[in-house]
Each structure stands twice: as structure tokens, then as C-alpha cells.
Design an enzyme around this catalytic site. Sequence first.
Site, PDB file in Angstrom:
ATOM      1  N   LYS A 173       0.856  -1.188   0.000  1.00  0.00           N
ATOM      2  CA  LYS A 173       0.000   0.000   0.000  1.00  0.00           C
ATOM      3  C   LYS A 173       0.886   1.229   0.000  1.00  0.00           C
ATOM      4  O   LYS A 173       1.999   1.198   0.512  1.00  0.00           O
ATOM      5  CB  LYS A 173      -0.848   0.010   1.283  1.00  0.00           C
ATOM      6  N   GLY A 222     -26.012   0.458   0.896  1.00  0.00           N
ATOM      7  CA  GLY A 222     -25.112   1.089  -0.073  1.00  0.00           C
ATOM      8  C   GLY A 222     -25.572   0.735  -1.474  1.00  0.00           C
ATOM      9  O   GLY A 222     -25.763  -0.448  -1.792  1.00  0.00           O
ATOM     10  N   GLY A 234     -23.977   1.985  -4.378  1.00  0.00           N
ATOM     11  CA  GLY A 234     -22.953   2.520  -5.279  1.00  0.00           C
ATOM     12  C   GLY A 234     -22.513   1.426  -6.233  1.00  0.00           C
ATOM     13  O   GLY A 234     -23.275   0.515  -6.569  1.00  0.00           O
ATOM     14  N   VAL A 294     -20.633  -1.172  -5.943  1.00  0.00           N
ATOM     15  CA  VAL A 294     -20.713  -2.549  -5.457  1.00  0.00           C
ATOM     16  C   VAL A 294     -22.166  -2.964  -5.221  1.00  0.00           C
ATOM     17  O   VAL A 294     -22.627  -3.999  -5.708  1.00  0.00           O
ATOM     18  CB  VAL A 294     -19.886  -2.714  -4.154  1.00  0.00           C
ATOM     19  N   GLY A 295     -22.908  -2.148  -4.481  1.00  0.00           N
ATOM     20  CA  GLY A 295     -24.281  -2.500  -4.100  1.00  0.00           C
ATOM     21  C   GLY A 295     -25.207  -2.677  -5.292  1.00  0.00           C
ATOM     22  O   GLY A 295     -25.972  -3.638  -5.366  1.00  0.00           O
TER      23      GLY A 295
END
Length: 369
Positions: A78, A178, A180, A182-183
Site C-alpha cells: 500500500k 449502499g 454505489g 458494489v451494491g
Amino acid sequence: MGRGWFGFEDELGPERVVHLWHPGLGLEGIVVVDNTACGRAIGGVRMAPDVGLEECFRLARAMTFKNAAAGLPHGGGKAVIRADPAMPVEAKERLLRGFARTIAELESYVPGPDMGTDEVAMAWVRDEIGRAVGLPRELGGIPLDEIGATGHGLAIACEVACRHAGLSLEGARVAIQGFGAVGRHAAHRLAERGARIVAVSDSRGTIVNERGLDLAALLAHKARGGPVAGFADGRAAGPEAILGVDCEIWIPAARPDVVHEGNVDRLRARIVVSGANIPITAAAEAILHARGVVQVPDFVANAGGVICAAVEFAGGSEREALELVAEKVRANSEAVLQRARAEGISTRRAAEDLARERIERAMRFRRFG
Ligand code: NAD
């Protein structure tokens, strides 16, 4: 005295912690390459004013587990850059190009997008150093949110979980927190399999319809800028109402730590499949486990995004990415649920054990472990 300089080192890593400090460029950052036994580390570049070393390490470790759990030939890493991502685009380009040049030699780390960076930022990075994932389509990128890679994987994890819970996905009632990238893709893919999406929520509210929401109409409403609770064909409620919806499957696909000891008793589902990262605290997961709720942990269920990135890095196509997401999420969800049942442990513990074993086996192939 403990081992290591920072206090969070263990037998897995981090292998390298690189401090980036370039006042002339305004670059203040850290790169953590946690573990590369399975292959070069893939992990996002997070840009925010308040990022720190420990956060970077925890995110890098989460990537080590996620990539290993998915059986990808990649380790975890990361990068964090302390800056305001909303800065003017010319300044952001200069900063990200400078960041890329600074890590040019750190070839064990392949940058990807994260909070505060996107596919354009990755195009600048790739232009400088020849490596990055999450690229624009013109550069061979696979637009994971457009093709719904993570939602596709979630629907498959739900199929596997249903079998383990002795439920049929067809006709199962689903609530999704959610709506967005993904949802909404998860909703769509589950509806295709015959599930009934009885509630969805966004940051402004919840919409409930026991007969099943008309997803195409809801998406059109959302595209016009309306909150889901403003959708005409359903009963509106506040954002928290999604927790108590009567359903068989509950999917968090919004924020971290939304289910905790203080509200976990409101969940009624028999299956919880996590789309968001760490949406359920460890204590709440333990309570759900004790209640016999079948859970597919986040880094197993939502691995679609990183699997897509790995296929992109290897030069694969969108179709190959979706096939691999299906194959891997199915196999890993199955392995984790079976192991949890056989050993009488939580699915998170089973998933972490599985990932750790893969990393340790890979480490044995290396000259110095
Ligand atoms: P997004 O920004 O497209 O959508 C987030 C949705 O959550 C929005 O609908 C927003 O209104 C809603 N939301 C925010 N706060 C809420 C709240 N308090 N209650 C209910 N809804 C709320 O983000 P996304 O790409 O869909 O990602 C969702 C989560 O999944 C994030 O935690 C992300 O880190 C994680 N994730 C995403 C991917 C991916 O492929 N995009 C992969 C793995 C994990």
C-alpha cells in the site's frame, strides 16, 4: 525489547517500509511492501490529508491476506500520500508523477487506485514507470466498477452461502446497504438469479418493498440524482432502517464498522456477505457466529476488484476477469465455509488461516524464507 523498528512487524512482514519525503515537490508519503512471497505486491495509493504509517501498514497487510485468499500470484502492499486529493488537477498530476518517479526502483510494488486516486492517476503513474493497475480502458485497463466485478463475486458468494445455510437463492429476500458501484451490481446479479431485493439504502435513507424493488426503475431514479428513499415504489425510512429489514441475506456495501455490538441484534438475516471492507466489527462478527449466521468475510466475498486488477496486470480481457472472479470467489467461499464448519471456527478465522497458510507455503520456496 521487541523485534522490529515499528512494533508491528511479524513473521509475514512488512518486507519494506519506504519513506517518501520531497519538500520541493510537496511529496510526503509512505509505501509499505508487506509480503511478496506469492508475487509482486499489488495495493492502492491512498491520498488524504490525515493518512499515517500504521494505517498504511494495516492496509498493506489486508492486501496480503486478500490477494493470498484469492489465490492470486501477488503479495500485498500500500502507499499513502499526505495531501488533499481535491487539489487542482495540474498540481495533482505533478505530485503523482513525482511519486511515481520516486518509487521507480521499488519494483516489488505495483500501484493501484484507492481513496483519492483514480484511473487517470494510475495512467500518470504508468506513463512514468511502466507499471500500475486500475488503468483507463485505452491503456488495457478493465473498468471494474463499470463491469461490476465485485458485485458479480458477491452474488456468487451468496449462492455458496445459501447452499451452506440450506436456503434457496431463488426467492430469497435480500437487503443491501449502499447502492454505489458494489451494491447496485450485486443487486442486479442477485435479481438475475431469482433473489428478491426487498430493501436498499444509501447515505440518505432506505427504501423497502417486500414484493421486490424494481431495480431498473430505481437505477433510473438514482441516475437522476434522487436518493433511494425518494423512489416512489416503496416505503421510505432513515439510513439505519436497513439494519432491521426482514430478509434472508444482508449485504453491507457502504462503509467500515457499520455493524457493531450496539446494533448487531437488529440484524435478522441468516446470511451476511460483506461487500464493503471491514463493515462488521470483530465483536459483532463473533455475536453473529454464535447465533449461527452464515457469514462470508469481506476479503473473500469482495475480492472481485483485486482479481480484476490481477487479470488486467497479466494482460487479460474483461471476459477472462469475470470468469476468474466467478471461479475464485466460488472456490474460496466454499473452502472457507467448509473449513469453518469442520473445525467449529468462525468464517473469518477460517479465511485468515487459509490465507496465512498459502503465504507460508509460498515463503518456503524462497531462499531466505
Ligand atoms: P461507492 O462510492 O460507489 O458507493 C458507496 C455507497 O454507499 C453509496 O451509495 C453511498 O450513498 C452509500 N453510503 C455511504 N454511507 C452510507 C451509510 N452510512 N449508509 C448507507 N449507505 C451509505 O463505493 P463502492 O465502490 O460501491 O464501494 C463500497 C464499499 O465497498 C467501500 O467500502 C469499498 O472500499 C468497498 N469495496 C469496493 C470495491 C470495488 O470494486 N469498488 C472492491 C472491494 C471493496
